[in-house]
Write a protein that holds these residues in place. Structure first.
Motif, PDB file in Angstrom:
ATOM      1  N   PRO A 207       0.825  -1.214   0.000  1.00 29.76           N
ATOM      2  CA  PRO A 207       0.000   0.000   0.000  1.00 29.76           C
ATOM      3  C   PRO A 207       0.854   1.258   0.000  1.00 29.76           C
ATOM      4  O   PRO A 207       1.491   1.593   0.993  1.00 29.76           O
ATOM      5  CB  PRO A 207      -0.807  -0.141   1.292  1.00 29.76           C
ATOM      6  N   GLN A 208       0.907   1.942  -1.140  1.00 29.10           N
ATOM      7  CA  GLN A 208       1.678   3.177  -1.278  1.00 29.10           C
ATOM      8  C   GLN A 208       0.863   4.275  -1.927  1.00 29.10           C
ATOM      9  O   GLN A 208       1.392   5.281  -2.374  1.00 29.10           O
ATOM     10  CB  GLN A 208       2.938   2.923  -2.131  1.00 29.10           C
ATOM     11  N   ARG A 209      -0.485   4.046  -2.032  1.00 29.79           N
ATOM     12  CA  ARG A 209      -1.383   5.004  -2.675  1.00 29.79           C
ATOM     13  C   ARG A 209      -0.957   5.258  -4.115  1.00 29.79           C
ATOM     14  O   ARG A 209      -1.053   6.365  -4.638  1.00 29.79           O
ATOM     15  CB  ARG A 209      -1.469   6.317  -1.921  1.00 29.79           C
ATOM     16  N   LEU A 210      -0.459   4.224  -4.797  1.00 29.42           N
ATOM     17  CA  LEU A 210      -0.098   4.342  -6.203  1.00 29.42           C
ATOM     18  C   LEU A 210      -1.339   4.588  -7.049  1.00 29.42           C
ATOM     19  O   LEU A 210      -2.404   4.037  -6.789  1.00 29.42           O
ATOM     20  CB  LEU A 210       0.605   3.071  -6.674  1.00 29.42           C
ATOM     21  N   GLN A 211      -1.195   5.414  -8.070  1.00 26.27           N
ATOM     22  CA  GLN A 211      -2.297   5.756  -8.953  1.00 26.27           C
ATOM     23  C   GLN A 211      -2.060   5.162 -10.342  1.00 26.27           C
ATOM     24  O   GLN A 211      -1.026   4.566 -10.612  1.00 26.27           O
ATOM     25  CB  GLN A 211      -2.466   7.275  -9.023  1.00 26.27           C
ATOM     26  N   GLY A 212      -3.064   5.345 -11.202  1.00 21.43           N
ATOM     27  CA  GLY A 212      -2.960   4.790 -12.538  1.00 21.43           C
ATOM     28  C   GLY A 212      -3.828   3.553 -12.685  1.00 21.43           C
ATOM     29  O   GLY A 212      -4.709   3.291 -11.862  1.00 21.43           O
ATOM     30  N   GLN A 213      -3.601   2.789 -13.735  1.00 22.10           N
ATOM     31  CA  GLN A 213      -4.385   1.603 -14.014  1.00 22.10           C
ATOM     32  C   GLN A 213      -3.541   0.349 -13.870  1.00 22.10           C
ATOM     33  O   GLN A 213      -2.314   0.403 -13.852  1.00 22.10           O
ATOM     34  CB  GLN A 213      -4.981   1.692 -15.425  1.00 22.10           C
ATOM     35  N   ILE A 214      -4.220  -0.772 -13.746  1.00 20.29           N
ATOM     36  CA  ILE A 214      -3.509  -2.055 -13.679  1.00 20.29           C
ATOM     37  C   ILE A 214      -2.883  -2.324 -15.039  1.00 20.29           C
ATOM     38  O   ILE A 214      -3.593  -2.359 -16.055  1.00 20.29           O
ATOM     39  CB  ILE A 214      -4.468  -3.192 -13.307  1.00 20.29           C
ATOM     40  N   PRO A 215      -1.583  -2.496 -15.126  1.00 23.13           N
ATOM     41  CA  PRO A 215      -0.952  -2.699 -16.434  1.00 23.13           C
ATOM     42  C   PRO A 215      -1.321  -4.048 -17.042  1.00 23.13           C
ATOM     43  O   PRO A 215      -1.290  -5.076 -16.364  1.00 23.13           O
ATOM     44  CB  PRO A 215       0.548  -2.618 -16.121  1.00 23.13           C
ATOM     45  N   THR A 216      -1.680  -4.028 -18.317  1.00 19.93           N
ATOM     46  CA  THR A 216      -2.035  -5.270 -19.010  1.00 19.93           C
ATOM     47  C   THR A 216      -0.847  -6.207 -19.113  1.00 19.93           C
ATOM     48  O   THR A 216      -1.021  -7.417 -19.234  1.00 19.93           O
ATOM     49  CB  THR A 216      -2.567  -4.959 -20.414  1.00 19.93           C
ATOM     50  N   GLU A 217       0.361  -5.643 -19.033  1.00 26.44           N
ATOM     51  CA  GLU A 217       1.567  -6.461 -19.181  1.00 26.44           C
ATOM     52  C   GLU A 217       1.735  -7.485 -18.074  1.00 26.44           C
ATOM     53  O   GLU A 217       2.515  -8.432 -18.211  1.00 26.44           O
ATOM     54  CB  GLU A 217       2.814  -5.557 -19.245  1.00 26.44           C
TER      55      GLU A 217
END
Length: 258
Positions: free
Chosen positions: A11-21
């Motif tokens: 848990p680091q409050r990362l933003q963005g989307q789950i990468p398809t890779e």
């Protein structure tokens, strides 16, 4: 080179989307991205990760539907998808025979019926604060390895059947804010490993069974918000003061409630 079998994003409050890779990690057995600020929909590529045994997506800002293709993840043992903004129908999950832990809560726009769970090795089940209707799957009462069962604040209906007495490994049972009616079966006294029992804000009626007094490992007992009849049985009061007993309905006479 070594295969990557497990990955986690603390848990680091990362933003963005789950990468398809991520789906390129075909040998991955554990994916934990719980407790960040990830958004967007779950990429369809994720449902091709057939080796996954653990999938934790909880406490993010994910949206969209939970695809029925989740049934591809036949090796899953732990699935945590609570505290997001998912919508659409709840998948039935009946193909996930290896599930041991399932948490689906605080996704208020999920609708549909209670999942038709078939996993006989289920240990922990938590479903709540989603808009499911219908009745509780009867398979639940045959999951005899279960140690914790939480069903909270969802409009499912039905009764608590006598078969609840088969869940003899339960340590925690919380049924709260459901449309369950009928009476509490005496078989509840068979759950002698229980340390916590919550039966709160239900449509149950009738008397509190004296068999609750057989729950010698009980530490906390909540019976609030239910129209119980009569008097709290002496057998239950005998558990006090080592057990915290709460049952504040006016219709119930109780000398040991707090």
């Amino acid at each position: 080179h070594k295969l990557l079998l497990s990955t986690g994003i603390p848990p680091q409050r990362l933003q963005g989307q789950i990468p398809t890779e991520l789906a390129l990690l075909t040998s991955l057995t554990s994916l934990d991205i719980d407790g960040n600020d990830l958004s967007g929909e779950i990429p369809i590529e994720l449902w091709s990760m057939r080796q996954l045994k653990t999938l934790k997506l909880g406490s993010n800002a994910l949206t969209g539907k939970i695809s029925n293709d989740i049934s591809n993840l036949v090796e899953l043992e732990e699935l945590l998808i609570g505290r997001n903004f998912f919508s659409g129908k709840m998948p039935q999950l009946n193909e996930l025979h290896n599930l041991k832990k399932l948490t689906v809560r605080e996704n208020y726009n999920i609708i549909g019926s209670f999942p038709n769970l078939t996993a006989q090795d289920m240990v922990s089940l938590e479903i709540g604060q989603i808009n499911l209707d219908g009745t509780i799957s009867t398979n639940i009462w045959n999951m005899t390895k279960m140690t914790s069962l939480y069903l909270l604040c969802t409009p499912i209906s039905g009764t608590i059947p006598a078969e609840v007495g088969q869940l003899t490994n339960l340590e925690t049972l919380r049924l709260f804010g459901l449309n369950l009616d009928g009476t509490l079966p005496t078989e509840i006294g068979s759950l002698t490993k229980l340390s916590e029992l919550q039966l709160r804000s239900l449509n149950l009626n009738g008397n509190i069974p004296s068999e609750l007094g057989m729950l010698s490992n009980l530490k906390r007992l909540w019976l609030d918000g239910v129209a119980w009849d009569g008097t709290m049985p002496e057998e239950v009061c005998s558990l006090s003061p080592s057990v915290h007993i709460s049952a504040n309905m006016e219709e119930l006479r109780c000398k040991c409630c707090r």
